[in-house]
Design a protein around this motif. Structure first.
Motif, PDB file in Angstrom:
ATOM      1  N   PRO A 174       0.811  -1.069  -0.021  1.00 29.90           N
ATOM      2  CA  PRO A 174      -0.063   0.073   0.074  1.00 29.90           C
ATOM      3  C   PRO A 174       0.935   1.503  -0.077  1.00 29.90           C
ATOM      4  O   PRO A 174       1.926   1.163   0.691  1.00 29.90           O
ATOM      5  CB  PRO A 174      -0.612  -0.108   1.280  1.00 29.90           C
ATOM      6  CG  PRO A 174      -0.542  -1.581   1.905  1.00 29.90           C
ATOM      7  CD  PRO A 174       0.721  -1.838   1.275  1.00 29.90           C
ATOM      8  N   ARG A 175       0.393   2.151  -0.767  1.00 30.60           N
ATOM      9  CA  ARG A 175       1.169   3.539  -0.610  1.00 30.60           C
ATOM     10  C   ARG A 175       0.361   4.365   0.383  1.00 30.60           C
ATOM     11  O   ARG A 175      -0.624   4.108   1.024  1.00 30.60           O
ATOM     12  CB  ARG A 175       0.718   4.450  -1.954  1.00 30.60           C
ATOM     13  CG  ARG A 175       1.270   3.819  -3.273  1.00 30.60           C
ATOM     14  CD  ARG A 175       1.435   4.897  -4.258  1.00 30.60           C
ATOM     15  NE  ARG A 175       1.551   4.108  -5.474  1.00 30.60           N
ATOM     16  CZ  ARG A 175       1.055   3.956  -6.774  1.00 30.60           C
ATOM     17  NH1 ARG A 175      -0.398   4.521  -6.666  1.00 30.60           N
ATOM     18  NH2 ARG A 175       1.431   3.353  -7.847  1.00 30.60           N
ATOM     19  N   GLU A 206      -3.512   4.911   1.366  1.00 27.76           N
ATOM     20  CA  GLU A 206      -4.260   3.801   0.655  1.00 27.76           C
ATOM     21  C   GLU A 206      -4.880   2.843   1.947  1.00 27.76           C
ATOM     22  O   GLU A 206      -4.038   2.497   2.770  1.00 27.76           O
ATOM     23  CB  GLU A 206      -3.531   2.973  -0.299  1.00 27.76           C
ATOM     24  CG  GLU A 206      -3.240   3.872  -1.248  1.00 27.76           C
ATOM     25  CD  GLU A 206      -2.402   2.760  -2.626  1.00 27.76           C
ATOM     26  OE1 GLU A 206      -2.837   3.091  -3.749  1.00 27.76           O
ATOM     27  OE2 GLU A 206      -1.898   1.899  -2.374  1.00 27.76           O
ATOM     28  N   ASN A 230      -9.113   1.073  -1.654  1.00 28.67           N
ATOM     29  CA  ASN A 230      -8.370   1.130  -2.752  1.00 28.67           C
ATOM     30  C   ASN A 230      -7.932   0.191  -3.454  1.00 28.67           C
ATOM     31  O   ASN A 230      -7.920  -0.215  -4.711  1.00 28.67           O
ATOM     32  CB  ASN A 230      -6.918   1.806  -2.543  1.00 28.67           C
ATOM     33  CG  ASN A 230      -7.189   3.386  -1.710  1.00 28.67           C
ATOM     34  OD1 ASN A 230      -6.982   3.263  -0.373  1.00 28.67           O
ATOM     35  ND2 ASN A 230      -7.534   4.327  -2.429  1.00 28.67           N
ATOM     36  N   TYR A 231      -7.419  -1.031  -2.797  1.00 28.63           N
ATOM     37  CA  TYR A 231      -7.220  -2.419  -3.364  1.00 28.63           C
ATOM     38  C   TYR A 231      -7.577  -3.236  -2.312  1.00 28.63           C
ATOM     39  O   TYR A 231      -7.767  -2.908  -0.959  1.00 28.63           O
ATOM     40  CB  TYR A 231      -5.621  -2.442  -3.589  1.00 28.63           C
ATOM     41  CG  TYR A 231      -5.291  -1.898  -4.899  1.00 28.63           C
ATOM     42  CD1 TYR A 231      -5.533  -2.614  -6.164  1.00 28.63           C
ATOM     43  CD2 TYR A 231      -4.592  -0.880  -5.046  1.00 28.63           C
ATOM     44  CE1 TYR A 231      -5.054  -2.012  -7.589  1.00 28.63           C
ATOM     45  CE2 TYR A 231      -4.248  -0.184  -6.318  1.00 28.63           C
ATOM     46  CZ  TYR A 231      -4.327  -1.042  -7.502  1.00 28.63           C
ATOM     47  OH  TYR A 231      -4.036  -0.465  -8.412  1.00 28.63           O
TER      48      TYR A 231
END
Ligand code: 5GP
Length: 204
Positions: A43-44, A47, A52-53
């Motif tokens: 993850p950034r 995030e 986000n994902y």
């Protein structure tokens, strides 16, 4: 009569601003669900998992692939990404439009399986601008940044195989273009055949 939703593919090189454009689209166009992909990428900052994902380990990703959970999956910039069938088909049946923010290879894979998908390619105004945006993000190592820049040119060369191309010069204007495309597609004859059949008693 409840119409099926659209399956919309949004691609473009990393840094072209697909996510920002999509957020702008969602402010005014409410019938849109964004499919949350699975990734093995870390993850950034900022995030959120499952927003986000779905952030997974490589083992978890392989398990999902083995169980046939993916509509498509690809290795992009050295990490695995995949679209879950569960994120897509139930929602489309319910009449929601579902957007997949995926890479070029994944896009062609989906179009092959689902030819009615609406494909939109987001371009930057110039390669210089793209480079500036990627560097400004500051989230990638120099090596990863170089990889994304090298890939960008190859991806942009595929843009003419998409149904539509939009340029992200101004986010609001670009989002308006995407909404216009979605609205036009919802009025297309291919989407409305079932509806016409209900009006005519099924004679076409
Ligand atoms: P990022 O790491 O910058 O979030 O995404 C890298 C690339 O992977 C982008 O081009 C993004 O559109 C693509 N991507 C994200 N999710 C998926 C997915 O589920 N499938 C495929 N094929 N590409 C994806």
């Amino acid at each position: 009569m409840k119409k099926k939703g659209l399956l919309i593919i949004l691609s473009g090189p990393s840094g072209a601003g697909k996510g920002t454009v999509l957020n702008e689209v969602r402010k005014t166009y409410k019938n849109l669900e964004v499919s949350v992909s699975v990734t093995t990428r870390a993850p950034r900052a900022g995030e959120v998992n499952d927003v986000n994902y779905h952030f997974k380990t490589i083992e978890e990703f392989k398990e999902l692939a083995h169980n046939g959970a993916f509509l498509e999956s690809e290795c992009v910039y050295g990490n695995y990404y995949g679209t879950l069938k569960d994120e897509v088909f139930d929602k489309i049946q319910k009449g929601l439009d579902v957007v997949l923010e995926i890479d070029v290879k994944g896009a062609f894979n989906v179009i092959g399986k689902y030819p009615d998908a609406v494909s939109i390619f987001v371009c930057p105004t110039s390669m210089e601008e793209l480079k500036g945006r990627l560097a400004g993000r500051g989230s990638e190592t120099a090596e990863a940044l170089e990889l994304r820049l090298r890939s960008a040119m190859g991806e942009i060369k595929q843009a003419t195989k998409y149904g539509y191309v939009v340029v992200n010069d101004d986010v609001k204007e670009c989002a308006d273009d995407v909404i216009a495309i979605i609205k036009a597609e919802k009025c297309s004859t291919k989407i409305n055949k079932d509806f016409i059949n209900t009006l005519t008693g099924g004679s076409i």
